[in-house]
Design a protein around this motif. Structure first.
Motif, mmCIF file in Angstrom:
data_model
loop_
_atom_site.group_PDB
_atom_site.id
_atom_site.type_symbol
_atom_site.label_atom_id
_atom_site.label_comp_id
_atom_site.label_asym_id
_atom_site.label_seq_id
_atom_site.Cartn_x
_atom_site.Cartn_y
_atom_site.Cartn_z
ATOM 1 N N ALA A 221 46.975 30.008 38.094
ATOM 2 C CA ALA A 221 46.156 31.213 38.230
ATOM 3 C C ALA A 221 46.502 32.195 37.123
ATOM 4 O O ALA A 221 47.668 32.328 36.739
ATOM 5 C CB ALA A 221 46.416 31.854 39.582
ATOM 6 N N SER A 222 45.494 32.889 36.615
ATOM 7 C CA SER A 222 45.742 33.941 35.634
ATOM 8 C C SER A 222 46.308 35.153 36.366
ATOM 9 O O SER A 222 46.178 35.283 37.597
ATOM 10 C CB SER A 222 44.424 34.324 34.955
ATOM 11 O OG SER A 222 43.544 34.892 35.908
ATOM 12 N N ALA A 223 46.905 36.066 35.608
ATOM 13 C CA ALA A 223 47.433 37.304 36.211
ATOM 14 C C ALA A 223 46.293 38.083 36.863
ATOM 15 O O ALA A 223 46.457 38.691 37.927
ATOM 16 C CB ALA A 223 48.115 38.148 35.140
ATOM 17 N N GLU A 224 45.137 38.032 36.224
ATOM 18 C CA GLU A 224 43.979 38.756 36.759
ATOM 19 C C GLU A 224 43.559 38.181 38.120
ATOM 20 O O GLU A 224 43.257 38.926 39.063
ATOM 21 C CB GLU A 224 42.820 38.626 35.755
ATOM 22 C CG GLU A 224 41.632 39.500 36.076
ATOM 23 C CD GLU A 224 40.450 39.212 35.146
ATOM 24 O OE1 GLU A 224 40.574 38.303 34.292
ATOM 25 O OE2 GLU A 224 39.428 39.880 35.303
ATOM 26 N N LEU A 225 43.570 36.847 38.211
ATOM 27 C CA LEU A 225 43.187 36.227 39.484
ATOM 28 C C LEU A 225 44.203 36.565 40.572
ATOM 29 O O LEU A 225 43.843 36.888 41.705
ATOM 30 C CB LEU A 225 43.068 34.704 39.331
ATOM 31 C CG LEU A 225 42.784 33.951 40.636
ATOM 32 C CD1 LEU A 225 41.465 34.395 41.267
ATOM 33 C CD2 LEU A 225 42.778 32.460 40.416
ATOM 34 N N LEU A 226 45.485 36.534 40.220
ATOM 35 C CA LEU A 226 46.513 36.853 41.223
ATOM 36 C C LEU A 226 46.333 38.272 41.742
ATOM 37 O O LEU A 226 46.481 38.533 42.944
ATOM 38 C CB LEU A 226 47.907 36.679 40.608
ATOM 39 C CG LEU A 226 48.304 35.229 40.285
ATOM 40 C CD1 LEU A 226 49.665 35.192 39.609
ATOM 41 C CD2 LEU A 226 48.322 34.366 41.550
ATOM 42 N N GLU A 227 45.983 39.182 40.838
ATOM 43 C CA GLU A 227 45.775 40.570 41.250
ATOM 44 C C GLU A 227 44.559 40.667 42.172
ATOM 45 O O GLU A 227 44.572 41.353 43.195
ATOM 46 C CB GLU A 227 45.575 41.450 40.015
ATOM 47 C CG GLU A 227 45.702 42.921 40.332
ATOM 48 C CD GLU A 227 45.445 43.793 39.107
ATOM 49 O OE1 GLU A 227 45.753 43.344 37.978
ATOM 50 O OE2 GLU A 227 44.904 44.896 39.301
ATOM 51 N N THR A 228 43.506 39.940 41.811
ATOM 52 C CA THR A 228 42.291 39.942 42.637
ATOM 53 C C THR A 228 42.589 39.393 44.034
ATOM 54 O O THR A 228 42.113 39.922 45.042
ATOM 55 C CB THR A 228 41.202 39.068 41.971
ATOM 56 O OG1 THR A 228 40.966 39.587 40.666
ATOM 57 C CG2 THR A 228 39.915 39.085 42.764
ATOM 58 N N LEU A 229 43.396 38.345 44.084
ATOM 59 C CA LEU A 229 43.726 37.754 45.387
ATOM 60 C C LEU A 229 44.599 38.686 46.220
ATOM 61 O O LEU A 229 44.445 38.772 47.438
ATOM 62 C CB LEU A 229 44.416 36.399 45.193
ATOM 63 C CG LEU A 229 43.560 35.298 44.552
ATOM 64 C CD1 LEU A 229 44.354 34.006 44.411
ATOM 65 C CD2 LEU A 229 42.281 35.046 45.342
ATOM 66 N N ASP A 230 45.495 39.408 45.548
ATOM 67 C CA ASP A 230 46.314 40.403 46.271
ATOM 68 C C ASP A 230 45.422 41.451 46.912
ATOM 69 O O ASP A 230 45.615 41.846 48.065
ATOM 70 C CB ASP A 230 47.278 41.102 45.297
ATOM 71 C CG ASP A 230 48.569 40.332 45.146
ATOM 72 O OD1 ASP A 230 48.774 39.375 45.928
ATOM 73 O OD2 ASP A 230 49.351 40.668 44.241
ATOM 74 N N GLN A 231 44.442 41.913 46.133
ATOM 75 C CA GLN A 231 43.524 42.939 46.656
ATOM 76 C C GLN A 231 42.712 42.378 47.829
ATOM 77 O O GLN A 231 42.524 43.037 48.848
ATOM 78 C CB GLN A 231 42.577 43.421 45.549
ATOM 79 C CG GLN A 231 43.287 44.273 44.505
ATOM 80 C CD GLN A 231 42.436 44.492 43.259
ATOM 81 O OE1 GLN A 231 41.318 43.989 43.149
ATOM 82 N NE2 GLN A 231 42.978 45.241 42.312
#
Ligand code: SF4
Length: 265
Positions: free
Chosen positions: A36-46
């Motif tokens: 996962a990209s950092a952006e995807l991980l952030e999106t999933l956290d949200q």
């Protein structure tokens, strides 16, 4: 939704199943599993924060809106899986649902699959290992689950899930936090590093009582073994009934230190 950063599916398929099923007990080539990209991980956290208090139906609707048709569900046809199937039947019945058919399942579990199909029109696909149980045991000098249950689960479940995972971006599971200490921190949405998928657990915050209330209220088909002392059902050789007061997963791999097949750890 941010798209996944991934290697090609074929590469993952080869990494997961390129080795003989009876080969050395080793994990697939981790470097070739999607990351996962950092952006995807952030999106999933949200998304996880947003969905923490959402109803399971809302969580599944979110999953379908973001990932269908590359959204799947794996089920051992336990009570939680049957509840999720009943929900998907209303939300999006075309979601691909599969069972890891090790060849060692109870006949009651396979019969439940037929009753689910009859009630919801949803055919749970049986995903099998490359070798039948007879072939597998012949090549290994007997049942592998006796002396090497981790290896048996790896060959007959984990490898098969890797094979399926390459076709999808997200998967749903029936894991609940109150099932066992190892599942107590289960998030609603997370990145599943082991399989390179977004992992969604719509029933994570539900209790066992919530699940059974829904089953009884909607007459959702369930495994008759639950009425005979088996709260958690896996493969026949590795599952026993539990006694009053025992943990609901105490009958799985009883007498050994093993508590999970490796799909959720
Ligand atoms: Fe093998 Fe038992 Fe794991 Fe089933 S639960 S795959 S029989 S070790």
């Amino acid at each position: 939704m941010t798209t996944l950063v991934s290697t090609t599916p074929k590469k993952i398929f080869n990494a997961a199943l390129g080795e003989p099923v009876t080969g050395p007990h080793e994990t697939p080539d981790i470097s070739s599993i999607r990351k996962a990209s950092a952006e995807l991980l952030e999106t999933l956290d949200q998304a996880n924060c947003l969905l923490e208090h959402a109803a399971p139906e809302a969580i599944l609707t979110w999953a379908v809106e973001n990932y269908f048709p590359r959204f799947t569900m794996a089920t051992g046809l336990g009570p939680e899986g049957c509840v999720i199937i009943s929900m998907l039947a209303k939300i999006e019945p075309r979601v691909y649902i599969f069972n890891l058919d090790t060849g060692y399942q109870f006949s009651e579990t396979l019969e439940l699959r037929d009753r689910i199909a009859e009630k919801y029109g949803i055919e749970v696909d049986l995903q099998k290992p490359e070798l039948s149980t007879v072939e597998y045991e012949k090549l290994n000098g007997g049942p592998v689950y006796v002396a090497q249950p981790d290896r048996c689960c790896f060959d007959r479940k984990i490898r098969v899930l890797h094979r399926v995972a390459v076709r999808f971006d997200a998967w749903a599971t029936g894991v609940r936090r109150d099932q066992s200490p190892t599942r107590a921190d289960t998030p609603i949405v997370k990145w599943d590093k082991k399989f390179g998928l977004v992992k969604i657990s719509p029933l994570a915050a539900w209790t066992k009582k919530d699940v059974w209330n829904r089953i009884l209220a909607e007459q959702i088909p369930y495994n008759p073994l639950h009425d005979r002392g088996y709260p958690s059902i896996g493969c026949r050789p590795c599952t026993r009934p539990v006694q009053d007061g025992e943990d609901e997963r105490a009958g799985r791999w009883s007498g050994s230190a093993k508590t999970e097949c490796g799909l959720h750890t």
